[in-house]
Design an enzyme around this catalytic site. Structure first.
Site, PDB file in Angstrom:
ATOM      1  N   TYR A  51       0.818  -1.215   0.000  1.00 16.35           N
ATOM      2  CA  TYR A  51       0.000   0.000   0.000  1.00 16.35           C
ATOM      3  C   TYR A  51       0.852   1.266   0.000  1.00 16.35           C
ATOM      4  O   TYR A  51       1.680   1.482   0.884  1.00 16.35           O
ATOM      5  CB  TYR A  51      -0.899  -0.022   1.226  1.00 16.35           C
ATOM      6  CG  TYR A  51      -2.018   0.993   1.235  1.00 16.35           C
ATOM      7  CD1 TYR A  51      -3.134   0.802   0.442  1.00 16.35           C
ATOM      8  CD2 TYR A  51      -1.971   2.108   2.063  1.00 16.35           C
ATOM      9  CE1 TYR A  51      -4.186   1.693   0.464  1.00 16.35           C
ATOM     10  CE2 TYR A  51      -3.023   3.011   2.094  1.00 16.35           C
ATOM     11  CZ  TYR A  51      -4.126   2.803   1.290  1.00 16.35           C
ATOM     12  OH  TYR A  51      -5.168   3.702   1.321  1.00 16.35           O
ATOM     13  N   SER A  76       0.994  -7.889   1.288  1.00 14.58           N
ATOM     14  CA  SER A  76       0.010  -6.950   1.817  1.00 14.58           C
ATOM     15  C   SER A  76      -0.942  -6.524   0.700  1.00 14.58           C
ATOM     16  O   SER A  76      -1.642  -7.363   0.145  1.00 14.58           O
ATOM     17  CB  SER A  76       0.714  -5.764   2.483  1.00 14.58           C
ATOM     18  OG  SER A  76      -0.210  -4.983   3.219  1.00 14.58           O
ATOM     19  N   ASP A 125      -0.931 -10.228  13.386  1.00 17.64           N
ATOM     20  CA  ASP A 125      -1.008  -9.135  12.410  1.00 17.64           C
ATOM     21  C   ASP A 125      -2.221  -8.248  12.696  1.00 17.64           C
ATOM     22  O   ASP A 125      -3.357  -8.680  12.506  1.00 17.64           O
ATOM     23  CB  ASP A 125      -1.106  -9.732  11.014  1.00 17.64           C
ATOM     24  CG  ASP A 125      -0.992  -8.702   9.903  1.00 17.64           C
ATOM     25  OD1 ASP A 125      -1.113  -7.498  10.186  1.00 17.64           O
ATOM     26  OD2 ASP A 125      -0.785  -9.121   8.751  1.00 17.64           O
ATOM     27  N   HIS A 152       2.539  -7.565  10.961  1.00 16.09           N
ATOM     28  CA  HIS A 152       2.317  -7.475   9.517  1.00 16.09           C
ATOM     29  C   HIS A 152       3.591  -7.694   8.702  1.00 16.09           C
ATOM     30  O   HIS A 152       3.513  -7.894   7.489  1.00 16.09           O
ATOM     31  CB  HIS A 152       1.684  -6.125   9.176  1.00 16.09           C
ATOM     32  CG  HIS A 152       1.123  -6.070   7.788  1.00 16.09           C
ATOM     33  ND1 HIS A 152       0.275  -7.033   7.278  1.00 16.09           N
ATOM     34  CD2 HIS A 152       1.310  -5.166   6.777  1.00 16.09           C
ATOM     35  CE1 HIS A 152      -0.044  -6.725   6.037  1.00 16.09           C
ATOM     36  NE2 HIS A 152       0.575  -5.610   5.704  1.00 16.09           N
TER      37      HIS A 152
END
Length: 338
Positions: free
Chosen positions: A96, A191, A277, A312
């Site tokens: 992201y 991700s 996460d 994460h």
């Protein structure tokens, strides 16, 4: 090292069996067929420009290909130096608000003998890393800072309609290159990139495999209500102001939910998940993994690696060797070699 947060999601045994009902629009397949057909009709051949990146073991190309609506999308194409192909190929998508970065940051797959295409994510690339080059020339109306709510009240205008289309057309573009064996293409990403890889796997035929690493963009309704972290919190902030828009927003998101793309996948997958996460809660990852291929008419395997004490970051650098072994095994099992 910072302390990891405690586990906040389902117990591991429950995660492994977690198969929630996820909203799926009746016209999901028709929506994506028409979206892809419209953009493919405007596609042009990808343009490759050799780049002197100061690297001697690989050849680097700056690529522009046609994405959503014919929009130009950038990427790096990196192959072993002097390779003529056809080579097995990895198409990779980014996290992201990261961009394609610089070629020397993308050497692992080419160093292992693969062709590697790294797609720049439109409109992103200014939040971390070393930048991107691809604009997103489409307006979206009111939205929260970030990308999660851009055009979110209508699937036709939603940001990820454009990104997922770019991803599928990236696979198309790569398959047209002379260095690439079109029958030996895999997709990967971490991700957001993992969520994009799931979408590409659900919308592309004939892939060797998919490697979604701690994937984002799965099981939206659970994620938005479970985690207090961005990017999912962007949706919360939007709905805290647009109080009457929840039904429209979640209807839009159902067209982009990784669980629905996962169900349509036909290639085998290697997932990773981090059980602590807080960004991509493990139940949302398992929701996609446990539906892998369920609606595709095939039974592709969906392996998963759990990182029990990670957030994460997941397996980070320790995960790539697992991916390299896994994809090599898939290629060998298909009689194609590595």
């Amino acid at each position: 090292m910072k302390d990891a947060m405690p586990r906040f999601d389902l117990p591991p045994a429950d995660l492994r069996a977690y198969r929630p009902d996820v909203a799926e629009p009746a016209d999901f397949d028709a929506f994506w067929r028409s979206t892809l057909a419209e953009s493919r009709a405007r596609s042009e051949a990808p343009r490759l420009t050799p780049v002197d990146a100061g690297l001697t073991t690989v050849d680097v190309y700056d690529v522009t290909f046609s994405g959503y609506g014919g929009d130009p999308v950038g990427g790096w194409f990196i192959v072993p130096a002097g390779a003529e192909g056809p080579l097995p190929t990895i198409v990779e998508f980014n996290g992201y608000n990261g961009g394609r970065g610089l070629p020397h940051e993308r050497l692992a797959w080419a160093s292992a003998g693969y062709a590697h295409f790294f797609m720049d994510t439109r409109g992103q690339g200014s939040g971390w890393g070393t930048g991107g080059v691809t604009a997103d020339p489409h307006g979206t109306g009111p939205s929260v800072s970030g990308f999660m709510t851009r055009g979110v009240e209508d699937p036709d205008t939603y940001f990820y309609r454009r990104v997922f289309t770019d991803a599928v057309l990236a696979v198309d573009a790569v398959r047209s290159l002379p260095q690439v064996d079109a029958e030996r293409v895999s997709v990967s990403g971490t991700s957001q990139g993992g969520g994009i890889a799931i979408a590409a796997a659900g919308l592309s035929d004939g892939l060797v495999g998919a490697m979604p690493d701690v994937p984002f963009l799965c099981h939206f309704e659970r994620a938005v209500g479970l985690t207090d972290r961005d990017p999912y919190q962007e949706v919360v902030r939007y709905l805290s102001v647009h109080r009457d828009a929840a039904a429209r927003v979640f209807e839009t998101l159902s067209y982009f939910d990784g669980v629905n793309f996962a169900a349509r996948a036909t290639a085998p997958a290697l997932f990773s998940v981090a059980l602590m996460d807080p960004v991509c809660p493990p139940s949302t990852v398992y929701a996609a993994r446990n539906r892998w291929g369920a609606s595709s008419g095939s039974t592709p395997a969906a392996d998963i690696v759990e990182y029990a004490f990670n957030e994460h970051e997941g397996g980070s650098g320790a995960h790539w060797p697992r991916q390299a072994r896994w994809v090599a095994e898939r290629l060998a099992g298909a009689g194609a070699g590595g």
